[in-house]
Design an enzyme around this catalytic site. Structure first.
Site, PDB file in Angstrom:
ATOM      1  N   ASP A 196      -5.849   4.418  -0.571  1.00 11.17           N
ATOM      2  CA  ASP A 196      -7.067   2.727  -1.047  1.00 11.17           C
ATOM      3  C   ASP A 196      -6.611   1.558  -2.342  1.00 11.17           C
ATOM      4  O   ASP A 196      -7.495   1.739  -3.291  1.00 11.17           O
ATOM      5  CB  ASP A 196      -8.305   2.935  -1.346  1.00 11.17           C
ATOM      6  CG  ASP A 196      -8.698   1.547  -1.055  1.00 11.17           C
ATOM      7  OD1 ASP A 196      -8.736   0.530  -0.830  1.00 11.17           O
ATOM      8  OD2 ASP A 196     -10.196   2.005  -0.771  1.00 11.17           O
ATOM      9  N   ASN A 214      -5.453  -8.448   2.786  1.00 10.56           N
ATOM     10  CA  ASN A 214      -6.789  -9.657   1.654  1.00 10.56           C
ATOM     11  C   ASN A 214      -6.150 -10.272   0.279  1.00 10.56           C
ATOM     12  O   ASN A 214      -6.558  -9.946  -0.357  1.00 10.56           O
ATOM     13  CB  ASN A 214      -7.717  -8.506   1.621  1.00 10.56           C
ATOM     14  CG  ASN A 214      -7.921  -7.358   0.723  1.00 10.56           C
ATOM     15  OD1 ASN A 214      -6.307  -6.556   0.993  1.00 10.56           O
ATOM     16  ND2 ASN A 214      -8.855  -6.909   0.204  1.00 10.56           N
ATOM     17  N   HIS A 233      -3.237  -2.071  -1.656  1.00 11.16           N
ATOM     18  CA  HIS A 233      -3.315  -2.800  -1.785  1.00 11.16           C
ATOM     19  C   HIS A 233      -2.126  -3.651  -2.134  1.00 11.16           C
ATOM     20  O   HIS A 233      -1.699  -3.120  -4.258  1.00 11.16           O
ATOM     21  CB  HIS A 233      -4.713  -3.200  -1.901  1.00 11.16           C
ATOM     22  CG  HIS A 233      -5.722  -3.465  -1.415  1.00 11.16           C
ATOM     23  ND1 HIS A 233      -6.656  -3.293  -0.280  1.00 11.16           N
ATOM     24  CD2 HIS A 233      -6.636  -2.293  -1.405  1.00 11.16           C
ATOM     25  CE1 HIS A 233      -7.290  -3.273   0.479  1.00 11.16           C
ATOM     26  NE2 HIS A 233      -7.440  -1.599  -0.536  1.00 11.16           N
ATOM     27  N   LEU A 234      -0.803  -4.257  -1.821  1.00 12.29           N
ATOM     28  CA  LEU A 234      -0.286  -4.613  -3.061  1.00 12.29           C
ATOM     29  C   LEU A 234      -1.140  -6.264  -3.843  1.00 12.29           C
ATOM     30  O   LEU A 234       0.091  -5.998  -5.133  1.00 12.29           O
ATOM     31  CB  LEU A 234       0.958  -4.413  -2.067  1.00 12.29           C
ATOM     32  CG  LEU A 234       1.590  -3.372  -1.466  1.00 12.29           C
ATOM     33  CD1 LEU A 234       3.136  -3.169  -1.128  1.00 12.29           C
ATOM     34  CD2 LEU A 234       1.741  -2.294  -2.493  1.00 12.29           C
ATOM     35  N   ARG A 235      -1.710  -6.533  -3.110  1.00  7.90           N
ATOM     36  CA  ARG A 235      -1.968  -8.126  -3.943  1.00  7.90           C
ATOM     37  C   ARG A 235      -1.055  -9.228  -4.331  1.00  7.90           C
ATOM     38  O   ARG A 235      -1.041 -10.393  -4.323  1.00  7.90           O
ATOM     39  CB  ARG A 235      -2.298  -7.749  -5.738  1.00  7.90           C
ATOM     40  CG  ARG A 235      -3.206  -7.059  -5.490  1.00  7.90           C
ATOM     41  CD  ARG A 235      -4.280  -6.637  -5.418  1.00  7.90           C
ATOM     42  NE  ARG A 235      -5.931  -6.185  -6.137  1.00  7.90           N
ATOM     43  CZ  ARG A 235      -6.718  -5.418  -4.644  1.00  7.90           C
ATOM     44  NH1 ARG A 235      -6.547  -5.705  -3.777  1.00  7.90           N
ATOM     45  NH2 ARG A 235      -7.330  -4.971  -5.498  1.00  7.90           N
ATOM     46  N   HIS A 291      -3.129   3.225   3.062  1.00  8.70           N
ATOM     47  CA  HIS A 291      -4.774   2.182   2.777  1.00  8.70           C
ATOM     48  C   HIS A 291      -4.157   2.077   1.368  1.00  8.70           C
ATOM     49  O   HIS A 291      -4.039   2.150   0.496  1.00  8.70           O
ATOM     50  CB  HIS A 291      -5.747   2.840   3.022  1.00  8.70           C
ATOM     51  CG  HIS A 291      -6.552   1.364   2.297  1.00  8.70           C
ATOM     52  ND1 HIS A 291      -7.874   1.658   3.417  1.00  8.70           N
ATOM     53  CD2 HIS A 291      -6.898   0.786   2.129  1.00  8.70           C
ATOM     54  CE1 HIS A 291      -8.624   0.861   3.257  1.00  8.70           C
ATOM     55  NE2 HIS A 291      -7.531   0.215   2.209  1.00  8.70           N
ATOM     56  N   HIS A 298     -13.468  -1.075   7.523  1.00  7.45           N
ATOM     57  CA  HIS A 298     -13.806  -0.495   6.324  1.00  7.45           C
ATOM     58  C   HIS A 298     -15.636  -1.262   6.543  1.00  7.45           C
ATOM     59  O   HIS A 298     -15.811  -1.669   7.013  1.00  7.45           O
ATOM     60  CB  HIS A 298     -13.557  -1.646   5.310  1.00  7.45           C
ATOM     61  CG  HIS A 298     -14.691  -1.867   4.006  1.00  7.45           C
ATOM     62  ND1 HIS A 298     -13.648  -1.605   2.804  1.00  7.45           N
ATOM     63  CD2 HIS A 298     -16.069  -2.631   3.737  1.00  7.45           C
ATOM     64  CE1 HIS A 298     -15.023  -2.084   2.330  1.00  7.45           C
ATOM     65  NE2 HIS A 298     -16.305  -2.460   2.735  1.00  7.45           N
ATOM     66  N   ASP A 303     -10.038  -5.155   6.032  1.00  7.15           N
ATOM     67  CA  ASP A 303     -10.422  -4.337   4.856  1.00  7.15           C
ATOM     68  C   ASP A 303     -10.608  -5.076   3.667  1.00  7.15           C
ATOM     69  O   ASP A 303     -10.447  -6.062   3.333  1.00  7.15           O
ATOM     70  CB  ASP A 303      -9.970  -3.688   4.328  1.00  7.15           C
ATOM     71  CG  ASP A 303      -9.960  -2.317   3.293  1.00  7.15           C
ATOM     72  OD1 ASP A 303     -10.405  -1.630   3.608  1.00  7.15           O
ATOM     73  OD2 ASP A 303      -9.027  -2.021   2.560  1.00  7.15           O
ATOM     74  N   HIS A 327     -11.562   4.889   4.465  1.00  6.74           N
ATOM     75  CA  HIS A 327     -12.034   5.106   2.819  1.00  6.74           C
ATOM     76  C   HIS A 327     -13.328   6.228   3.268  1.00  6.74           C
ATOM     77  O   HIS A 327     -14.920   5.765   2.544  1.00  6.74           O
ATOM     78  CB  HIS A 327     -12.123   4.837   1.908  1.00  6.74           C
ATOM     79  CG  HIS A 327     -12.219   3.174   1.814  1.00  6.74           C
ATOM     80  ND1 HIS A 327     -13.658   2.813   2.831  1.00  6.74           N
ATOM     81  CD2 HIS A 327     -11.435   2.504   2.047  1.00  6.74           C
ATOM     82  CE1 HIS A 327     -13.397   1.520   3.364  1.00  6.74           C
ATOM     83  NE2 HIS A 327     -12.940   1.005   2.369  1.00  6.74           N
TER      84      HIS A 327
HETATM   85 ZN   LIG Z   1     -11.872  -0.848   2.052  1.00  6.48          ZN
END
Ligand SMILES: [Zn+2]
Length: 429
Positions: free
Chosen positions: A307, A96, A64-66, A62, A181, A154, A234
């Site tokens: 996360d 996302n 987030h690499l953006r 989990h 999520h 997520d 999470h």
């Molecule tokens: Zn989340």
């Protein structure tokens, strides 16, 4: 590539219940042998790792690499370098992004960026619904074909129970988990932190634990209905932990993860309106932290996942109400696991590696998580006695949003190898 002998380390491999001093021989990017006093092949590089721990590379399901869309905060290249510095050899990238990773081409882009980065491996997660709008399902088959290993919306829950039912049934035919999520948006509303005494004192809108518990219960029941695999992201409440324990006892295909911040911090961290303590789900109460720790101990919570949620400095400088949710986590996770869970008596080192490598691989059907002969040589070497102070300015991540700056942690990553290639090495070694 020269053979590499990691000599005399404490080899911790939960997949084989192995925790003893041994050598690890790597040939052609693969684990060739684990044992005592292995001979040194011609031309081999020998690294003395006496006193260090040698383990399968950590796997984070989990992050987030953006990229695409928010490269000011992180890119696949910087995020995977941060991962390698934290001892991770593989990360799963949440969809996302902007635009949302909800189709074959978008998944393929993340795969390509991951390969170009040559740091930790990247496994994309595709969106559940087109645009993460909870209206209609994305094309799971095409995304899996392009390399997606799971689906998730997520950042947002799947608001429609009907759509989640369909997603679980559809994902089942590809043998992938649906990572949810769990948040009832009608209960979390305008909340910015846990609903409790601290929110009252600070005069901030709260998010009750029930906002999570209700969706955890719904998702477990829908997994039972469909036979699909629900993976709960999470987990932060004692109620969720109890519900997951109940679902597992009932034989439902439910797995779950917990973050280092949720097994370490409480809502008290929001005191002083520290926006680095603002995350979703929010930091909860001491009883919730204890329940999460017990869940990791008894396996109710299968995996530790960070996360990792990078945000640009200016975004976190806003007022508490307006600042974005989330913190970076890749470079502090192992240290927090050792300092909080191992030193706290909740997990052995073997079980910590199990929760950070072997189980994430099993839950998401990924390669890795083991030092078996013939496996790709994805390996982390860390010094379990090395103490260090978290300095966000030294992060490999583009972002600095952590509540752990200045904290002293145990366990320094010294070397991270992917396919037998060193992708991170600490300055001191
Ligand atoms: Zn989340």
């Amino acid at each position: 590539m020269r053979p590499l002998l990691l000599a005399g380390g404490r080899v911790v491999d939960p997949a084989q219940e192995h925790d003893a001093v041994a050598d690890v021989l790597i040939v052609d990017g693969k684990i060739e042998a684990v044992g005592s006093n292995l001979g040194v092949p011609d031309g081999a590089e020998v690294v003395d790792v006496a006193g260090k721990i040698v383990a399968p590379g950590l796997i984070d399901v989990h992050v987030h690499l953006r990229e695409p869309g928010n490269e000011d905060a992180e890119t696949v290249a910087t995020g995977t370098r941060a991962a390698a510095a934290g001892g991770f050899t593989a990360v799963c990238a949440m969809p996302n992004t902007d635009p949302v990773t909800d189709n074959q081409a978008a998944v393929g882009f993340v795969v390509k960026q991951g390969q170009a980065a040559r740091a930790a491996r990247v496994y994309p997660i595709g969106a559940i619904s087109v645009g993460q709008r909870s209206e209609r399902l994305a094309e799971f088959g095409e995304m899996v074909h392009a390399g997606a290993v799971a689906v998730s919306d997520d950042g947002r829950p799947v608001t429609s129970s009907h759509l989640m039912r369909t997603a679980l049934a559809y994902a089942r035919s590809f043998d992938i988990p649906v990572a949810e999520h769990p948040e009832d948006l009608s209960l979390s509303g305008a909340g910015v932190m846990h609903a409790g005494t601290v929110a009252t004192r600070l005069g901030l809108h709260g998010i009750p634990s029930a906002a999570e518990d209700i969706m955890v219960a719904r998702n477990i029941l829908l997994a039972e209905l469909t036979g699909g695999h629900i993976h709960l992201c999470h987990v932060s409440t004692r109620g969720s932990v109890e519900l997951i324990r109940w679902g597992k006892a009932r034989g439902i295909h439910v797995t779950a993860e917990a973050t280092p911040h949720h097994f370490t911090l409480t809502h008290e961290a929001c005191d002083g309106y520290d926006t680095n303590a603002k995350m979703k789900p929010p930091l909860r109460e001491a009883e919730d932290v204890e329940a999460v720790r017990q869940g990791l101990r008894d396996g109710t919570l299968d995996a530790i996942a960070t996360d990792h949620a990078p945000h640009h400095y200016e975004a976190k400088e806003r007022e508490f109400d307006d600042a974005p949710f989330g913190i970076v986590g890749l470079e502090t996770a192992l240290g927090l696991g050792l300092s909080e869970l191992v030193d706290g008596g909740y997990l052995t080192v073997l079980d910590l590696v199990r929760r950070m490598s072997t189980e994430p691989a099993r839950v998401f059907r990924l390669p890795g998580g083991s030092l078996r002969r013939g496996a790709a040589a994805d390996v982390v070497v860390f010094d379990p006695t090395g103490m260090w102070i978290v300095d966000p300015d030294g992060f490999h991540s583009k972002s600095r949003n952590t509540p752990f700056g200045g904290r002293e942690l145990r366990g320094r990553v010294e070397r991270t190898l992917v396919d037998g290639v060193t992708v991170f090495t600490a300055a001191a070694t």
